[in-house]
Design a protein around this motif. Structure first.
Motif, PDB file in Angstrom:
ATOM      1  N   UNK A   1       7.899  -8.051  11.972  1.00 13.74           N
ATOM      2  CA  UNK A   1       6.276  -7.853  10.924  1.00 13.74           C
ATOM      3  C   UNK A   1       4.596  -8.040  11.750  1.00 13.74           C
ATOM      4  N   UNK A   2       4.100  -8.244  11.829  1.00 12.08           N
ATOM      5  CA  UNK A   2       2.949  -8.385  12.110  1.00 12.08           C
ATOM      6  C   UNK A   2       1.797  -7.411  11.692  1.00 12.08           C
TER       7      UNK A   2
ATOM      8  N   UNK B   1       6.609  -1.579   5.359  1.00 14.43           N
ATOM      9  CA  UNK B   1       5.853  -2.546   4.192  1.00 14.43           C
ATOM     10  C   UNK B   1       4.401  -2.661   4.876  1.00 14.43           C
ATOM     11  N   UNK B   2       3.300  -1.531   4.674  1.00 20.11           N
ATOM     12  CA  UNK B   2       2.213  -1.863   5.282  1.00 20.11           C
ATOM     13  C   UNK B   2       0.622  -2.296   3.149  1.00 20.11           C
ATOM     14  N   UNK B   3       1.056  -4.140   3.913  1.00 21.33           N
ATOM     15  CA  UNK B   3       0.307  -4.561   2.668  1.00 21.33           C
ATOM     16  C   UNK B   3      -0.879  -4.885   2.929  1.00 21.33           C
ATOM     17  N   UNK B   4      -2.239  -5.455   2.443  1.00 19.84           N
ATOM     18  CA  UNK B   4      -3.149  -6.190   2.238  1.00 19.84           C
ATOM     19  C   UNK B   4      -2.853  -7.804   1.621  1.00 19.84           C
ATOM     20  N   UNK B   5      -2.625  -8.785   2.190  1.00 17.36           N
ATOM     21  CA  UNK B   5      -2.477 -10.111   1.670  1.00 17.36           C
ATOM     22  C   UNK B   5      -2.492 -11.375   1.909  1.00 17.36           C
TER      23      UNK B   5
ATOM     24  N   UNK C   1       0.929  -1.042   0.103  1.00 16.89           N
ATOM     25  CA  UNK C   1       0.425  -0.309  -0.199  1.00 16.89           C
ATOM     26  C   UNK C   1       1.127   1.167  -0.016  1.00 16.89           C
ATOM     27  N   UNK C   2       1.460   1.338   1.198  1.00 19.30           N
ATOM     28  CA  UNK C   2       2.609   2.390   1.102  1.00 19.30           C
ATOM     29  C   UNK C   2       3.839   2.326  -0.072  1.00 19.30           C
ATOM     30  N   UNK C   3       3.942   1.808  -0.930  1.00 17.20           N
ATOM     31  CA  UNK C   3       4.856   1.113  -1.496  1.00 17.20           C
ATOM     32  C   UNK C   3       5.848   2.577  -2.601  1.00 17.20           C
ATOM     33  N   UNK C   4       7.162   2.260  -2.936  1.00 21.63           N
ATOM     34  CA  UNK C   4       8.024   3.022  -3.213  1.00 21.63           C
ATOM     35  C   UNK C   4       8.496   2.157  -4.656  1.00 21.63           C
ATOM     36  N   UNK C   5       8.758   3.474  -5.798  1.00 20.21           N
ATOM     37  CA  UNK C   5       9.274   2.704  -7.236  1.00 20.21           C
ATOM     38  C   UNK C   5      10.773   2.369  -6.950  1.00 20.21           C
ATOM     39  N   UNK C   6      11.732   1.891  -7.851  1.00 25.32           N
ATOM     40  CA  UNK C   6      12.532   2.014  -8.170  1.00 25.32           C
ATOM     41  C   UNK C   6      13.236   2.684  -9.515  1.00 25.32           C
ATOM     42  N   UNK C   7      12.313   2.278 -10.571  1.00 26.91           N
ATOM     43  CA  UNK C   7      12.397   2.609 -11.639  1.00 26.91           C
ATOM     44  C   UNK C   7      11.039   2.450 -12.484  1.00 26.91           C
ATOM     45  N   UNK C   8      10.421   3.671 -13.425  1.00 27.68           N
ATOM     46  CA  UNK C   8       9.485   3.592 -14.161  1.00 27.68           C
ATOM     47  C   UNK C   8       9.700   3.144 -15.808  1.00 27.68           C
TER      48      UNK C   8
END
Length: 186
Positions: free
Chosen positions: A149-150, A179-183, A48-55
């Motif tokens: 993590x939790x 890393x906050x994610x839904x999975x 959810x709060x991702x970051x991208x190395x390259x586009x």
């Protein structure tokens, strides 16, 4: 676009009772042909709060043929790219908060599990003679992260919050990646 690919994913779970378990996952893949499939490694599922190395990964071949390889927590999306990959995930899972009833504010917290993990992975592209797994006693083209993590269920979703540090076996990164994610668990 002509390509071929071979991929494998093996998982083993060891349960110790009362919510304690150890999960081991090994995955690998290789693609060849006229336009080989790209494997992009880094990040985690549904981040959810991702970051991208390259586009620059949005070509027609990347959109239709490429595959994201997860999780390599502690690294950004698209940080590693190539036509071959190997990934190993190890995770110790345990009950973190089984039941906590607070007086003020009047809330009850329950069912939160914890995890301690290590992710190790590498991606390579032809020619493979440029790939250096370890150089000068530390990881070079192979990437590794450690963290904890939790996990908790919120309605129909499994919410994960992981904190991961990159490491090259000689030093650990000063700042972690959150890393906050839904999975679901692997």
């Amino acid at each position: 676009m002509s390509y071929w690919a071979v991929e494998a994913d093996m998982r083993e779970y060891y349960h110790f009772g009362s919510g304690y378990s150890f999960a081991l996952r090994m995955a690998a893949g290789h693609s060849g042909g006229e336009i080989p499939k790209n494997y992009h490694m880094g990040g985690t599922y549904q981040w959810l709060n991702y970051s991208i190395e390259r586009s620059d990964v949005y070509s027609i071949a990347d959109i239709y043929l490429s595959r994201m390889v997860f999780p390599l927590r502690g690294y950004d999306y698209f940080e590693l790219t190539g036509n071959s990959f190997v990934l190993c995930n190890m995770e110790f899972r345990y009950p973190f908060i089984q039941y906590l009833n607070l007086g003020f504010p009047p809330i009850t917290i329950q069912g939160i599990s914890g995890a301690i993990f290590t992710d190790i992975g590498g991606v390579s592209a032809e020619p493979y003679d440029n790939f250096r797994a370890i150089e000068d006693g530390k990881l070079h083209d192979v990437k590794m992260s450690v963290g904890f993590g939790m996990r908790s269920w919120i309605w129909l979703f499994s919410l994960h919050y992981d904190i991961a540090w990159q490491t090259d076996l000689m030093k650990i990164a000063a700042k972690p990646k959150h890393c906050l994610s839904l999975q679901l668990e692997y």
